[in-house]
Design a protein around this motif. Structure first.
Motif, PDB file in Angstrom:
ATOM      1  N   PHE A 174       0.851  -1.185   0.000  1.00 43.98           N
ATOM      2  CA  PHE A 174       0.000   0.000   0.000  1.00 43.98           C
ATOM      3  C   PHE A 174       0.887   1.235   0.000  1.00 43.98           C
ATOM      4  CE2 PHE A 174      -2.304  -3.407   2.021  1.00 43.98           C
ATOM      5  CZ  PHE A 174      -3.578  -3.304   1.486  1.00 43.98           C
ATOM      6  N   LEU A 175       0.471   2.264  -0.734  1.00 40.60           N
ATOM      7  CA  LEU A 175       1.286   3.464  -0.904  1.00 40.60           C
ATOM      8  C   LEU A 175       0.533   4.713  -0.477  1.00 40.60           C
ATOM      9  CD1 LEU A 175       2.461   2.630  -4.541  1.00 40.60           C
ATOM     10  CD2 LEU A 175       3.737   2.169  -2.453  1.00 40.60           C
ATOM     11  N   LYS A 176       1.271   5.650   0.122  1.00 47.02           N
ATOM     12  CA  LYS A 176       0.740   6.977   0.410  1.00 47.02           C
ATOM     13  C   LYS A 176       1.910   7.946   0.371  1.00 47.02           C
ATOM     14  CE  LYS A 176      -1.841   9.766   3.741  1.00 47.02           C
ATOM     15  NZ  LYS A 176      -2.418   9.805   5.118  1.00 47.02           N
ATOM     16  N   GLY A 177       2.047   8.662  -0.755  1.00 46.56           N
ATOM     17  CA  GLY A 177       3.205   9.513  -0.927  1.00 46.56           C
ATOM     18  C   GLY A 177       4.459   8.662  -0.920  1.00 46.56           C
ATOM     19  N   GLU A 178       5.405   9.013  -0.045  1.00 47.99           N
ATOM     20  CA  GLU A 178       6.631   8.238   0.067  1.00 47.99           C
ATOM     21  C   GLU A 178       6.517   7.115   1.090  1.00 47.99           C
ATOM     22  OE1 GLU A 178       9.872  10.844   0.830  1.00 47.99           O
ATOM     23  OE2 GLU A 178       9.755  11.835  -1.129  1.00 47.99           O
ATOM     24  N   GLN A 179       5.382   7.044   1.778  1.00 50.99           N
ATOM     25  CA  GLN A 179       5.183   5.988   2.765  1.00 50.99           C
ATOM     26  C   GLN A 179       4.623   4.741   2.091  1.00 50.99           C
ATOM     27  OE1 GLN A 179       2.473   8.099   5.396  1.00 50.99           O
ATOM     28  NE2 GLN A 179       4.091   8.316   6.922  1.00 50.99           N
ATOM     29  N   GLU A 180       5.015   3.599   2.595  1.00 49.24           N
ATOM     30  CA  GLU A 180       4.443   2.356   2.097  1.00 49.24           C
ATOM     31  C   GLU A 180       4.370   1.335   3.213  1.00 49.24           C
ATOM     32  OE1 GLU A 180       8.013  -0.160   0.107  1.00 49.24           O
ATOM     33  OE2 GLU A 180       7.327   1.553  -1.075  1.00 49.24           O
ATOM     34  N   ALA A 181       3.451   0.413   3.060  1.00 47.99           N
ATOM     35  CA  ALA A 181       3.274  -0.677   4.021  1.00 47.99           C
ATOM     36  C   ALA A 181       2.993  -1.942   3.222  1.00 47.99           C
ATOM     37  CB  ALA A 181       2.121  -0.379   4.964  1.00 47.99           C
ATOM     38  N   GLU A 182       3.585  -3.035   3.654  1.00 46.21           N
ATOM     39  CA  GLU A 182       3.411  -4.259   2.874  1.00 46.21           C
ATOM     40  C   GLU A 182       2.962  -5.421   3.746  1.00 46.21           C
ATOM     41  OE1 GLU A 182       7.974  -6.003   2.863  1.00 46.21           O
ATOM     42  OE2 GLU A 182       7.287  -4.818   1.157  1.00 46.21           O
ATOM     43  N   GLY A 183       2.299  -6.347   3.087  1.00 44.58           N
ATOM     44  CA  GLY A 183       1.864  -7.574   3.733  1.00 44.58           C
ATOM     45  C   GLY A 183       2.000  -8.718   2.753  1.00 44.58           C
ATOM     46  N   HIS A 184       1.875  -9.923   3.271  1.00 46.65           N
ATOM     47  CA  HIS A 184       2.055 -11.120   2.447  1.00 46.65           C
ATOM     48  C   HIS A 184       0.760 -11.929   2.489  1.00 46.65           C
ATOM     49  CE1 HIS A 184       6.345 -10.154   2.504  1.00 46.65           C
ATOM     50  NE2 HIS A 184       6.196  -9.983   3.808  1.00 46.65           N
ATOM     51  N   PHE A 185       0.181 -12.102   1.323  1.00 44.27           N
ATOM     52  CA  PHE A 185      -1.100 -12.779   1.193  1.00 44.27           C
ATOM     53  C   PHE A 185      -0.855 -14.174   0.634  1.00 44.27           C
ATOM     54  CE2 PHE A 185      -4.871 -13.984  -1.116  1.00 44.27           C
ATOM     55  CZ  PHE A 185      -5.879 -13.636  -0.251  1.00 44.27           C
ATOM     56  N   PHE A 186      -1.317 -15.196   1.350  1.00 40.01           N
ATOM     57  CA  PHE A 186      -1.093 -16.581   0.941  1.00 40.01           C
ATOM     58  C   PHE A 186      -2.433 -17.293   0.724  1.00 40.01           C
ATOM     59  CE2 PHE A 186       2.526 -15.420   3.580  1.00 40.01           C
ATOM     60  CZ  PHE A 186       3.609 -15.860   2.842  1.00 40.01           C
ATOM     61  N   PHE A 187      -2.560 -17.942  -0.430  1.00 45.39           N
ATOM     62  CA  PHE A 187      -3.677 -18.851  -0.656  1.00 45.39           C
ATOM     63  C   PHE A 187      -3.077 -20.250  -0.740  1.00 45.39           C
ATOM     64  CE2 PHE A 187      -6.671 -20.855  -3.910  1.00 45.39           C
ATOM     65  CZ  PHE A 187      -7.560 -21.291  -2.929  1.00 45.39           C
ATOM     66  N   ILE A 188      -3.517 -21.115   0.171  1.00 45.68           N
ATOM     67  CA  ILE A 188      -2.990 -22.486   0.244  1.00 45.68           C
ATOM     68  C   ILE A 188      -4.104 -23.449  -0.145  1.00 45.68           C
ATOM     69  CG2 ILE A 188      -1.792 -24.162   1.701  1.00 45.68           C
ATOM     70  CD1 ILE A 188      -1.289 -21.700   3.628  1.00 45.68           C
ATOM     71  N   PRO A 189      -4.194 -23.804  -1.414  1.00 42.98           N
ATOM     72  CA  PRO A 189      -5.265 -24.716  -1.843  1.00 42.98           C
ATOM     73  C   PRO A 189      -5.114 -26.091  -1.214  1.00 42.98           C
ATOM     74  CG  PRO A 189      -4.247 -23.613  -3.728  1.00 42.98           C
ATOM     75  CD  PRO A 189      -3.357 -23.381  -2.540  1.00 42.98           C
ATOM     76  N   ASP A 190      -6.241 -26.737  -0.975  1.00 43.87           N
ATOM     77  CA  ASP A 190      -6.213 -28.127  -0.535  1.00 43.87           C
ATOM     78  C   ASP A 190      -5.558 -28.984  -1.618  1.00 43.87           C
ATOM     79  OD1 ASP A 190      -7.572 -27.256   1.666  1.00 43.87           O
ATOM     80  OD2 ASP A 190      -9.461 -28.277   1.191  1.00 43.87           O
ATOM     81  N   PRO A 191      -5.053 -30.179  -1.239  1.00 46.11           N
ATOM     82  CA  PRO A 191      -4.546 -31.091  -2.273  1.00 46.11           C
ATOM     83  C   PRO A 191      -5.589 -31.288  -3.379  1.00 46.11           C
ATOM     84  CG  PRO A 191      -4.047 -31.934  -0.078  1.00 46.11           C
ATOM     85  CD  PRO A 191      -4.922 -30.737   0.119  1.00 46.11           C
ATOM     86  N   GLN A 192      -5.159 -31.262  -4.590  1.00 45.94           N
ATOM     87  CA  GLN A 192      -5.983 -31.387  -5.810  1.00 45.94           C
ATOM     88  C   GLN A 192      -6.612 -30.068  -6.248  1.00 45.94           C
ATOM     89  OE1 GLN A 192      -5.592 -34.295  -7.275  1.00 45.94           O
ATOM     90  NE2 GLN A 192      -4.500 -34.960  -5.426  1.00 45.94           N
ATOM     91  N   SER A 193      -6.660 -29.061  -5.367  1.00 46.78           N
ATOM     92  CA  SER A 193      -7.318 -27.817  -5.760  1.00 46.78           C
ATOM     93  C   SER A 193      -6.521 -27.043  -6.800  1.00 46.78           C
ATOM     94  CB  SER A 193      -7.573 -26.920  -4.542  1.00 46.78           C
ATOM     95  OG  SER A 193      -8.651 -27.396  -3.776  1.00 46.78           O
ATOM     96  N   PHE A 194      -5.174 -27.057  -6.688  1.00 47.98           N
ATOM     97  CA  PHE A 194      -4.352 -26.371  -7.688  1.00 47.98           C
ATOM     98  C   PHE A 194      -4.624 -26.950  -9.069  1.00 47.98           C
ATOM     99  CE2 PHE A 194      -0.799 -24.251  -5.134  1.00 47.98           C
ATOM    100  CZ  PHE A 194      -1.100 -22.987  -5.623  1.00 47.98           C
ATOM    101  N   GLU A 195      -4.663 -28.298  -9.154  1.00 51.40           N
ATOM    102  CA  GLU A 195      -4.900 -28.938 -10.448  1.00 51.40           C
ATOM    103  C   GLU A 195      -6.263 -28.522 -10.998  1.00 51.40           C
ATOM    104  OE1 GLU A 195      -5.271 -33.423 -12.372  1.00 51.40           O
ATOM    105  OE2 GLU A 195      -4.301 -33.127 -10.424  1.00 51.40           O
ATOM    106  N   ARG A 196      -7.275 -28.527 -10.153  1.00 50.23           N
ATOM    107  CA  ARG A 196      -8.616 -28.123 -10.584  1.00 50.23           C
ATOM    108  C   ARG A 196      -8.618 -26.671 -11.066  1.00 50.23           C
ATOM    109  NH1 ARG A 196     -12.035 -29.378  -5.932  1.00 50.23           N
ATOM    110  NH2 ARG A 196     -11.545 -31.499  -6.547  1.00 50.23           N
ATOM    111  N   MET A 197      -7.871 -25.830 -10.360  1.00 44.36           N
ATOM    112  CA  MET A 197      -7.815 -24.421 -10.699  1.00 44.36           C
ATOM    113  C   MET A 197      -7.166 -24.219 -12.069  1.00 44.36           C
ATOM    114  SD  MET A 197      -6.215 -21.382  -8.342  1.00 44.36           S
ATOM    115  CE  MET A 197      -4.506 -21.896  -8.498  1.00 44.36           C
ATOM    116  N   PHE A 198      -6.031 -24.894 -12.293  1.00 44.68           N
ATOM    117  CA  PHE A 198      -5.324 -24.695 -13.552  1.00 44.68           C
ATOM    118  C   PHE A 198      -6.049 -25.339 -14.729  1.00 44.68           C
ATOM    119  CE2 PHE A 198      -1.467 -23.920 -10.824  1.00 44.68           C
ATOM    120  CZ  PHE A 198      -1.359 -22.581 -11.180  1.00 44.68           C
ATOM    121  N   VAL A 199      -6.705 -26.466 -14.492  1.00 48.04           N
ATOM    122  CA  VAL A 199      -7.514 -27.056 -15.559  1.00 48.04           C
ATOM    123  C   VAL A 199      -8.616 -26.080 -15.984  1.00 48.04           C
ATOM    124  CG1 VAL A 199      -9.206 -28.866 -16.049  1.00 48.04           C
ATOM    125  CG2 VAL A 199      -7.013 -29.468 -15.008  1.00 48.04           C
TER     126      VAL A 199
END
Length: 206
Positions: A174-199
């Motif tokens: 996130f940005l505001k002028g010269e200030q910034e703040a960051e975070g890390h967003f993780f999506f951890i699909p259940d087993p088989q979900s990645f394959e379903r997503m990419f298909v």
């Protein structure tokens, strides 16, 4: 539109688009909520092994603020938005103008604000992923915790059961002028979900 493509970079291109669209949705939603413009840098998108998640926020013993929720539907999984304490304080300042308290404790108002920001981010990224894949995905009510990163991830395993081996990481700034703040967003699909997503995206699965 035909999405099949054998370019090895195609999968990451698709996921970067998820990040870009999601960030745009999040900036719009936060702007409406706060009644002021919200700027976000173009997010970086990567895959990381589950066991490397804590390392991205300083290690398993690093105290972080975490917003986490369960994703149900055709591509189930778990979502975490993790921030270091300095970054969380900076985020409150950048978005809300809150000066962080000198103590290590956050007020109920600050925790509520951070939870809502994480909720909007999760909803925005999830919506862009659902739109691109055509899969139904619905988030649970988010929870927020302040604890060591390793403890939070362990709690997630207990709360949600077995998680997939890989996570989709979207680094959000996130940005505001010269200030910034960051975070890390993780999506951890259940087993088989990645394959379903990419298909669903038309990405060949080897």
């Amino acid at each position: 539109m035909e999405l099949f493509n054998h370019d090895p970079d195609f999968k990451m291109d698709v996921l970067r688009e998820v990040g870009n669209i999601g960030a745009g949705h999040a900036a719009t939603a936060l702007s409406r909520l706060l009644d002021k413009p919200v700027d976000m840098a173009v997010p970086t998108v990567n895959f990381v092994p589950f066991e490397m998640i804590a390392d991205r926020v300083g290690g398993s013993e690093e105290v972080v603020i975490a917003i986490f929720l369960r994703v149900d539907g055709e591509c189930p999984g778990n979502m975490f938005f993790l921030m270091s304490k300095p970054q969380a304080s900076r985020l409150l300042l950048v978005l809300l103008g809150f000066e962080a308290a000198e103590s290590d404790k956050y007020s109920e108002m600050e925790l509520s604000a951070l939870c809502e920001i994480g909720n909007i981010l999760a909803g925005s990224y999830l919506s862009s992923l659902a739109d691109l894949t055509g899969l139904s995905m619905s988030p649970s009510v988010p929870s927020i915790a302040v604890d060591m990163a390793g403890a939070i991830l362990s709690y997630g395993l207990l709360q949600f059961g077995t998680m997939g081996d890989d996570a989709l990481l979207i680094d959000t700034t996130f940005l505001k002028g010269e200030q910034e703040a960051e975070g890390h967003f993780f999506f951890i699909p259940d087993p088989q979900s990645f394959e379903r997503m990419f298909v669903s995206l038309g990405v060949p699965i080897e």
